[in-house]
Design an enzyme around this catalytic site. Sequence first.
Site, PDB file in Angstrom:
ATOM      1  NE  ARG A  54      29.722  36.216  24.747  1.00 28.28           N
ATOM      2  CZ  ARG A  54      31.046  36.324  24.571  1.00 28.28           C
ATOM      3  NH1 ARG A  54      31.668  37.390  24.966  1.00 28.28           N
ATOM      4  NH2 ARG A  54      31.741  35.355  24.001  1.00 28.28           N
ATOM      5  CB  THR A  55      25.454  31.254  27.772  1.00 23.86           C
ATOM      6  OG1 THR A  55      25.365  31.856  26.483  1.00 23.86           O
ATOM      7  CG2 THR A  55      24.121  30.679  28.143  1.00 23.86           C
ATOM      8  CE  LYS A  83      32.774   7.825  37.417  1.00 26.32           C
ATOM      9  NZ  LYS A  83      32.148   7.738  38.753  1.00 26.32           N
ATOM     10  NE  ARG A 104      26.084  27.129  25.147  1.00 27.90           N
ATOM     11  CZ  ARG A 104      26.603  28.333  24.884  1.00 27.90           C
ATOM     12  NH1 ARG A 104      27.907  28.482  24.779  1.00 27.90           N
ATOM     13  NH2 ARG A 104      25.817  29.378  24.737  1.00 27.90           N
ATOM     14  CG  HIS A 132      21.571  30.340  22.603  1.00 25.30           C
ATOM     15  ND1 HIS A 132      21.200  30.541  23.924  1.00 25.30           N
ATOM     16  CD2 HIS A 132      22.888  30.676  22.547  1.00 25.30           C
ATOM     17  CE1 HIS A 132      22.254  30.971  24.609  1.00 25.30           C
ATOM     18  NE2 HIS A 132      23.282  31.061  23.805  1.00 25.30           N
TER      19      HIS A 132
HETATM   20  C1  NCD Z   1      26.397  31.891  20.815  1.00 25.72           C
HETATM   21  C2  NCD Z   1      26.159  30.395  20.924  1.00 25.72           C
HETATM   22  O1  NCD Z   1      26.705  29.741  21.821  1.00 25.72           O
HETATM   23  O2  NCD Z   1      25.381  29.921  20.117  1.00 25.72           O
HETATM   24  N1  NCD Z   1      27.096  32.415  21.892  1.00 25.72           N
HETATM   25  C3  NCD Z   1      26.377  32.911  22.954  1.00 25.72           C
HETATM   26  O3  NCD Z   1      25.798  32.170  23.690  1.00 25.72           O
HETATM   27  N2  NCD Z   1      26.333  34.232  23.122  1.00 25.72           N
HETATM   28  C4  NCD Z   1      26.948  32.309  19.502  1.00 25.72           C
HETATM   29  C5  NCD Z   1      28.181  31.638  18.993  1.00 25.72           C
HETATM   30  O4  NCD Z   1      28.791  30.818  19.673  1.00 25.72           O
HETATM   31  O5  NCD Z   1      28.544  31.974  17.881  1.00 25.72           O
END
Ligand code: NCD
Length: 310
Positions: A54-55, A83, A104, A132
């Site tokens: 999703r993100t 590397k 991320r 997040h």
């Molecule tokens: C979440 C995350 O990556 O923290 N996912 C997201 O971005 N919607 C939740 C999860 O991974 O449980």
Amino acid sequence: MLTNKSLIAPSDFTLEEIEELLALSERVIESPARYADACKGKLLASLFYEPSTRTKFSFDAAMLRLGGSTLGFSDPNTSSTAKGETIADSARTVGKYADVIVVRHPKEGTAKLMSRYADCPVINAGDGGHHHPTQTLTDLLTIRHYKGDFGGLTVGVCGDLKFGRTIHSLVTCLARYQNVRFLFISPEELNMPAFVKEELIAKGVPFTETADLEGSISQLDVLYMSRVQRERFISEEEYLRLKDFFILTADKMRLARQDMIVMHPLPRINEIATEVDADPRAAYFEQVKFGMYVRMALIMKLLGAGEPQD
Ligand code: NCD
């Protein structure tokens, strides 16, 4: 003024700035075509050192729907990280190509570190078990859609409160609104960490800790479910013991108020039975859609894109 700001934790934005973003998201939802060229010629780089559906896709979709372009990786082994390049040097480099960086990473603090070295704004798309913030913007837009306002809500967060970064961001952000009350529903091993609880105590925000979902559900306006974060466990055995501690079923939903909503950042593993999906109170797939629109608004604001003239 949000232009050129980085977003590492929700506290980087004032409540007025959050309001501005939600209002813009709502205008985009109303007439997305108006914004089709809002970021034309701009480039978003996404660096995903951890898996994402999703993100990553919602940022890509958001930028493309604004007329901009995207580049990046979702497998760090294809980059110079393999590397041994440092995060600081990667940030210095990518910041020379892109107008905004989305990152991320499994390690807490990585997005903040990148923001110190990049020449452009950095958006934290999840740093380990820490924060997040763009999921929080998604969650706020969802809550606003269903509940109208944040003040006065009783919010239950359930599952892995220890490692759930979406929960840390959401709870610390909602705590800034008037009269919000929390129920932290988790097994003791996955209790909310001190850094979140201390913030609530300092602000005088009431919260209760319990392991009883069935006994708590009738009090809630919002139930925010979460998966147990397997990748953050040191012991697989411990994960297996805790992973199905809570399963939201149709039976449990019968105990909840008719106007309660169920949210989940997704991915869902076992913690919400699929039979709940058909319940009109299940908001988690609508939540996904809000995620793209709020990211469109966020990118526009950080890049200083003006409101299109009709
Ligand atoms: C979440 C995350 O990556 O923290 N996912 C997201 O971005 N919607 C939740 C999860 O991974 O449980």
